[in-house]
Each structure stands twice: as C-alpha cells, then as structure tokens.
Motif scaffolding. Structure first.
Motif, PDB file in Angstrom:
ATOM      1  N   PHE A 141       0.740  -1.189   0.090  1.00 46.77           N
ATOM      2  CA  PHE A 141       0.105  -0.028  -0.086  1.00 46.77           C
ATOM      3  C   PHE A 141       0.958   1.221   0.136  1.00 46.77           C
ATOM      4  CE2 PHE A 141       0.602  -0.904   4.446  1.00 46.77           C
ATOM      5  CZ  PHE A 141       0.900   0.204   5.114  1.00 46.77           C
ATOM      6  N   PRO A 142       0.519   2.358  -0.587  1.00 43.08           N
ATOM      7  CA  PRO A 142       1.277   3.573  -0.669  1.00 43.08           C
ATOM      8  C   PRO A 142       1.384   4.251   0.749  1.00 43.08           C
ATOM      9  CG  PRO A 142      -0.855   4.076  -1.410  1.00 43.08           C
ATOM     10  CD  PRO A 142      -1.033   2.473  -1.303  1.00 43.08           C
TER      11      PRO A 142
ATOM     12  N   PRO B  49       8.309  10.689   0.500  1.00 40.67           N
ATOM     13  CA  PRO B  49       8.391  10.445  -0.998  1.00 40.67           C
ATOM     14  C   PRO B  49       7.550   9.321  -1.712  1.00 40.67           C
ATOM     15  CG  PRO B  49      10.490   9.893  -0.074  1.00 40.67           C
ATOM     16  CD  PRO B  49       9.753  10.433   1.013  1.00 40.67           C
ATOM     17  N   ARG B  50       7.212   9.342  -2.966  1.00 40.67           N
ATOM     18  CA  ARG B  50       6.838   8.346  -3.501  1.00 40.67           C
ATOM     19  C   ARG B  50       7.708   7.140  -3.463  1.00 40.67           C
ATOM     20  NH1 ARG B  50       3.855  10.741  -8.986  1.00 40.67           N
ATOM     21  NH2 ARG B  50       2.294  12.373  -7.615  1.00 40.67           N
ATOM     22  N   ARG B  51       7.091   5.753  -3.556  1.00 39.75           N
ATOM     23  CA  ARG B  51       7.729   4.773  -3.564  1.00 39.75           C
ATOM     24  C   ARG B  51       6.985   3.604  -4.380  1.00 39.75           C
ATOM     25  NH1 ARG B  51       6.886   2.399   2.524  1.00 39.75           N
ATOM     26  NH2 ARG B  51       4.599   1.402   2.339  1.00 39.75           N
ATOM     27  N   GLU B  52       7.827   2.793  -4.901  1.00 39.04           N
ATOM     28  CA  GLU B  52       7.101   1.725  -5.832  1.00 39.04           C
ATOM     29  C   GLU B  52       6.604   0.588  -4.883  1.00 39.04           C
ATOM     30  OE1 GLU B  52       8.394  -1.609  -9.474  1.00 39.04           O
ATOM     31  OE2 GLU B  52       9.979  -0.218  -8.285  1.00 39.04           O
ATOM     32  N   LEU B  53       5.227   0.254  -5.207  1.00 41.86           N
ATOM     33  CA  LEU B  53       4.472  -0.940  -4.734  1.00 41.86           C
ATOM     34  C   LEU B  53       4.944  -2.123  -5.301  1.00 41.86           C
ATOM     35  CD1 LEU B  53       0.906   0.623  -4.521  1.00 41.86           C
ATOM     36  CD2 LEU B  53       2.721   1.064  -2.826  1.00 41.86           C
ATOM     37  N   THR B  54       5.600  -2.925  -4.371  1.00 42.59           N
ATOM     38  CA  THR B  54       6.058  -4.145  -5.025  1.00 42.59           C
ATOM     39  C   THR B  54       5.023  -5.296  -4.846  1.00 42.59           C
ATOM     40  OG1 THR B  54       7.029  -4.533  -2.746  1.00 42.59           O
ATOM     41  CG2 THR B  54       8.323  -3.590  -4.281  1.00 42.59           C
TER      42      THR B  54
END
Length: 350
Positions: free
Chosen positions: A264-265, A270-275
């Motif tokens: 979940f975001p 900062p933005r992060r990639e959802l894995t």
C-alpha cells in the motif's frame, strides 16, 4: 498476565474430521489486554476469521476446535473462564454479554425484513428479559446516538440505510450489553476510504469512552498501523510475527510482514514503488513443507523448505516485546536439524 482479558493458548481449528480434516488454524497463542486493540492481519485464507469464530465457538459445520484453550478473565475476582468448556447456557451469556462481534457484511448480518428498532431491542430483550419495552426502545435510541445515527432511523429497514450507517448499526448492536471484548471482522472492507475513516473514528471514540478491548481483523495493514496497539500477522493458519504496531511499521522482521507493508502507498514522505507479494496464499489442504511462505519469499534459504520456524523472541531483537517465526531471525533454543513438522519448543511472546 494480570491485565489480560483473553488468553488463547495452542488453538488449532480443523474443517472436517478424521483423515480428511483440513487444518485452517494451527497452534495459535495470543493474549488480549484490557483496553487494547489487537490487530490481526493477513491475506484472505490465512485463518484470521476462522481463529475469531473458533475462540467464540461460532464455527459453522464442519469446523471444529481440534485443540487448545481459550481463557476469559471477567475481572470480577471469580477467576478465569474456559470458553471452550462452557455449557450452552454459559456460552449464551458469554456471547454478546462479554464478547461481541461486528461481522464483515452488515447487510447480510441485519435481517432485511425487520426494522432497526426490532433488531436492536431483540438483542437487549434476549439477554436482559427484565427490561420493559419502553426501556428497550430508549436503550436502542441511546445506541444509535452513540454511533452518530438519528433516533428516527429506528423505523428504517436495513435497505433504507447507507452501507456506512448499516455498519454503524452493527457496532451499536455489538455494544448493546457493554461487552468487555469486541471482535471486528473486516468491518470496513466494503466501504470507501472516507467512510472507513469515519467508522474508525466513531469506534475509537467509543473504545476510549467505554473501555473495551478490541480484536480487529483485516487484510489492510495500513489501517492497523494507525488503529491498533499490537499487530499479529497470520499466514497459512499460523502467527508469523507479533509486535507493537509501531515496530511492525518501522522494522518488520518477517518477509511476509514486509511484503504486506509494501503493498500500500505511504501516507507521507516520497513516493515509492509498490512491490506487493508474488504468487498466492497456499491451499490449506496442501501446505508447503517447512515455512509455508517459502515458495513466495525473496529471502528463502536452505532450512526454509524443510523446517517449520519457531515463533518466539528473536535474538536480533533482544529486549523488545515482539516475536517472529522466521529462519532469518532464529529463536534462542532452536535446534538445527529439527524435523520438518515438529518444533522443538515454543517461546511465544505475548
């Protein structure tokens, strides 16, 4: 534990009997303290709801409690009550009077052909038959007021209420007899995020006011990080990690917990990639050998596919009130070469 209201010890739940039985919950040990919110997280099929229905003896056939003990501490000096040994009459008093459940699908839990007033007053009349009709109606009005619903909605049918209002009616019904424990089984799953926050805000206020303990079941770990005091992560019918919510969020030890957190975001930063987590949860009819998570685990190594890790306090987290079942964080006392299904000992931290 002096402040524990509920203690679950070695609880296992099967569906079916004999050789064809499927184990849905295996050897779970947990405790719930007074005024605490204990979060229970995991994907669908991990055993969360089965555990809740097992400890309250609400399992639908062919579900059965295979082993374990559930002790309820009423806090009145009478000593612990063995829930699994209660008679039908004792169980009837325990349910709703001491422990209540807010079910996942409120529309299905409410009777579609009865008005809200009748459904609330029926609960009160069943458990407190000495109350008159006027007193029951007044109590129903109070319950709707507690959850922020106008009293005139007592004359409504469930289909005339929004999804959020129906869920709040269920919360009010659960609190009708002022229980000491409330179990919430994914109560916000079918609601939008705005309504989810409203429901949680109402429930948080009620918990502070009425001082009850909560078992909050959900697959959404982001909700538990904000709402729960402690979180237990379930996978394949077992507890794989348990810790205070802040520790789970900042430094999860089990790869499965870490995978859930990265699904979940982030609310801030900062933005992060959802894995996410590759693959699917295991079929309880054919669990993998060793650690049930190893086929999906990016950090699996030699012992993971053959030996079940113990749940206990890891040496890497000395002094912290947490437990984990992962070979990356071995528990003191683990014997190398233990059989694939026989743990040497249990050091559960509760």
């Amino acid at each position: 534990m002096d402040d524990a209201v509920l203690e679950i010890s070695g609880l296992s739940v099967d569906y079916g009997l004999g050789e064809g039985a499927v184990r849905a919950v295996s050897d779970v040990t947990l405790s719930l303290r007074r005024g605490e919110v204990l979060g229970l997280a995991g994907e669908s099929g991990s055993g969360k709801s089965t555990l809740a229905y097992g400890l309250t003896r609400l399992l639908p056939p062919p579900g059965v409690v295979a082993s374990g003990k559930v002790l309820y501490h009423p806090g009145d000096g009478t000593g612990a009550v063995d829930v699994l040994a209660l008679s039908p009459a004792g169980l009837r008093k325990f349910r709703w009077g001491q422990t209540a459940i807010v079910f996942q699908a409120a529309m299905n839990a409410l009777n579609p052909v009865d008005k809200i007033a009748k459904q609330l007053t029926d609960v009160i009349h069943t458990h407190r038959p000495n109350l008159g009709r006027t007193e029951r109606i007044e109590r129903a009005r109070e319950l709707l007021g507690l959850v922020g619903i106008p009293a005139d909605r007592l004359d409504s049918y469930p289909h005339q209420l929004s999804g959020g209002m129906r869920q709040r009616v269920m919360i009010g019904m659960a609190l009708a007899l002022e229980p000491r424990i409330v179990i919430m089984d994914e109560p916000t799953t079918a609601l939008d995020v705005v309504m989810q926050r409203q429901i949680l805000a109402v429930f948080s206020r009620l918990r502070r006011t009425l001082d009850f303990s909560v078992v909050f079941i959900t697959h959404d770990l982001s909700l538990l990080v904000e709402f729960a005091d402690r979180i237990a992560i379930m996978y394949g019918g077992r507890i794989v990690e348990e810790a205070p919510a802040a520790q789970i969020y900042r430094a999860p030890l089990h790869p499965y917990s870490d995978g859930l957190l990265h699904s979940f975001p982030a609310l801030r930063g900062p933005r992060r990639e959802l894995t996410g987590i590759p693959g699917s949860p295991p079929d309880p009819r054919s669990l993998p050998s060793g650690c049930a998570f190893h086929p999906r685990c990016p950090k699996a190594f030699d012992p993971c596919d053959s030996q079940i890790p113990l749940l206990g306090a890891p040496a890497s987290a000395a002094g912290e009130r947490r437990s984990v079942a992962c070979w990356l964080h071995p528990v003191s006392g683990t014997v190398a070469g233990a059989g694939p299904t026989e743990p040497v000992e249990t050091n559960t931290v509760v």
